[in-house]
Design an enzyme around this catalytic site. Structure first.
Site, PDB file in Angstrom:
ATOM      1  N   SER A  64       0.850  -1.197   0.000  1.00 55.92           N
ATOM      2  CA  SER A  64       0.000   0.000   0.000  1.00 55.92           C
ATOM      3  C   SER A  64       0.883   1.242   0.000  1.00 55.92           C
ATOM      4  O   SER A  64       1.638   1.453  -0.943  1.00 55.92           O
ATOM      5  CB  SER A  64      -0.941  -0.035   1.216  1.00 55.92           C
ATOM      6  N   THR A  65       0.819   2.044   1.060  1.00 56.84           N
ATOM      7  CA  THR A  65       1.564   3.301   1.102  1.00 56.84           C
ATOM      8  C   THR A  65       3.065   3.064   0.919  1.00 56.84           C
ATOM      9  O   THR A  65       3.681   2.349   1.686  1.00 56.84           O
ATOM     10  CB  THR A  65       1.326   4.021   2.439  1.00 56.84           C
ATOM     11  N   ASP A  94      -4.270  -4.736   6.150  1.00 59.10           N
ATOM     12  CA  ASP A  94      -4.725  -5.572   5.044  1.00 59.10           C
ATOM     13  C   ASP A  94      -3.593  -6.512   4.623  1.00 59.10           C
ATOM     14  O   ASP A  94      -2.476  -6.076   4.383  1.00 59.10           O
ATOM     15  CB  ASP A  94      -5.158  -4.702   3.861  1.00 59.10           C
ATOM     16  N   HIS A 134      -2.701  -1.075  -3.348  1.00 58.83           N
ATOM     17  CA  HIS A 134      -3.850  -0.214  -3.095  1.00 58.83           C
ATOM     18  C   HIS A 134      -3.736   1.033  -3.967  1.00 58.83           C
ATOM     19  O   HIS A 134      -2.842   1.851  -3.773  1.00 58.83           O
ATOM     20  CB  HIS A 134      -3.912   0.203  -1.625  1.00 58.83           C
ATOM     21  N   MET A 170       0.108   1.258   5.153  1.00 58.23           N
ATOM     22  CA  MET A 170      -0.612   1.586   6.374  1.00 58.23           C
ATOM     23  C   MET A 170      -1.744   0.596   6.588  1.00 58.23           C
ATOM     24  O   MET A 170      -2.381   0.151   5.641  1.00 58.23           O
ATOM     25  CB  MET A 170      -1.166   3.008   6.275  1.00 58.23           C
TER      26      MET A 170
END
Length: 360
Positions: A182-183, A304, A208, A301
């Site tokens: 993600s991030t 997940d 993401h 972050m």
């Protein structure tokens, strides 16, 4: 943070400045230190008080947001969240902003702006919090940073897409590598995928990302990599030398047809506040690849992927979590390690070698 996150809002629209300021004012841990109608006014205010996070538009008078972003990253790296209508089209201009070091994106529509921003207040707060935790200096490597914006919508598990319980089929020796991030992940994926040979096992990826960006991101990686990288479509084969990236706004699952692997792209509710969800992908790999899978959870972050990676490990798959030092945000890997899902913890530089070794 013990003190409030100091936020600077830079946008030529007075409505945007007002509504965004009102949205974050509801968060006890964020304070709007200043607003500015363009980057030159912003720089004047930053001489007196430097922000922890900047929310930045791209199209503005006197100096555009991309030029301002590059200036910030060159002089004093600072977490920046892009809030722009250019995000609607997935434009090349916006990709340039991401490559320059922005942490995440909020898509701002051209019409119905006030209502959208009011409805998206939770997304804005989550984006600011994620940016404040980011290790921005890691974003200065030559790769585009993340687009993930967690929301406070219903928190579903992977059960809503793929019920748990079935055992993995084992009558194949083909390996499958599943990566979730993600991030900071777009940069991390570039660092990994561009170092892989065409003999590497088939790869399935959840990053993401909003809709419209995954295709452009895949095209960029494809142009830089020896392996083939593309946005996934239902029935695409998972095969050596190919990486399939889940489309933004859709879940992706691994499936089996005899000895061959392919992917299925489906709609459905958010899982762990995301679509695509890493948990959905990892669960499907646990089921259909079992001990022939290799799961990798990288910077991001939230949590997940932690449960899905544990399911992969329980099914006999090898599992890896990225270490804290090389993560932009040590959230998802941290939760996976805490859950006992990670067999190994490796730095970003060590992960490509581990993937190459997966088929030995």
């Amino acid at each position: 943070m013990s003190r409030k996150i100091q936020l600077l809002i830079v946008d030529d629209s007075a409505v945007v400045r007002q509504v965004v300021a009102q949205a974050v004012a509801r968060a006890a841990d964020i304070e709007v230190m200043a607003t500015a109608s363009d980057p030159l006014f912003a720089m004047e205010k930053m001489r007196h008080h430097w922000p922890d996070v900047v929310i930045l538009d791209i199209e503005m008078p006197r100096m555009d947001g991309i030029s301002f972003l590059r200036k910030l990253m060159a002089e004093r790296p600072t977490p920046v969240v892009i809030c722009s209508s250019l995000a609607e089209a997935g434009s090349e201009t916006l990709m340039q902003a991401l490559a320059a070091g922005a942490v995440s994106i909020i898509t701002k529509p051209k019409s119905g702006l006030k209502g959208f921003l009011e409805d998206s207040s939770n997304d804005i707060v989550a984006a600011v919090r994620a940016a404040a935790r980011a290790n921005v200096r890691l974003l200065l490597r030559p790769a585009p940073p993340p687009l993930a914006v967690p929301t406070d919508r219903p928190l579903h598990s992977a059960d809503v897409i793929l019920p748990n319980g079935a055992a993995a089929m084992v009558k194949t020796t083909d390996k499958v590598i599943a990566i979730g991030t993600s991030t900071g992940g777009t940069q991390a994926l570039e660092a990994v995928l561009t170092r892989l040979p065409i003999t590497v096992p088939g790869i399935v990826v959840v990053q993401h990302m909003p809709e419209r960006f995954t295709a452009m991101f895949a095209e960029r990686l494809n142009s830089l990599s020896a392996i083939e990288v593309r946005e996934a479509k239902t029935n695409d084969r998972v095969m050596p030398g190919r990486a399939l990236i889940a489309p933004g706004g859709k879940h992706m699952m691994l499936k089996r047809n005899g000895a061959q692997y392919h992917v299925e792209v489906v709609d459905g509710p958010l899982v762990n506040r995301h679509k695509p969800s890493v948990d959905v992908l990892f669960r499907s790999v646990a089921r259909f690849a079992g001990k022939n899978g290799l799961g990798v959870i990288m910077t991001g972050m939230g949590d997940d992927g932690a449960r899905g990676l544990k399911e992969m490990r329980d099914a006999g798959a090898a599992t890896i979590a990225q270490d804290e030092t090389s993560c932009v945000v040590f959230g998802m890997p941290k939760e996976a390690i805490k859950a006992g899902a990670a067999e190994r913890v490796l730095s970003l530089d060590q992960i490509p070698g581990a993937l190459v070794a997966a088929d030995r």
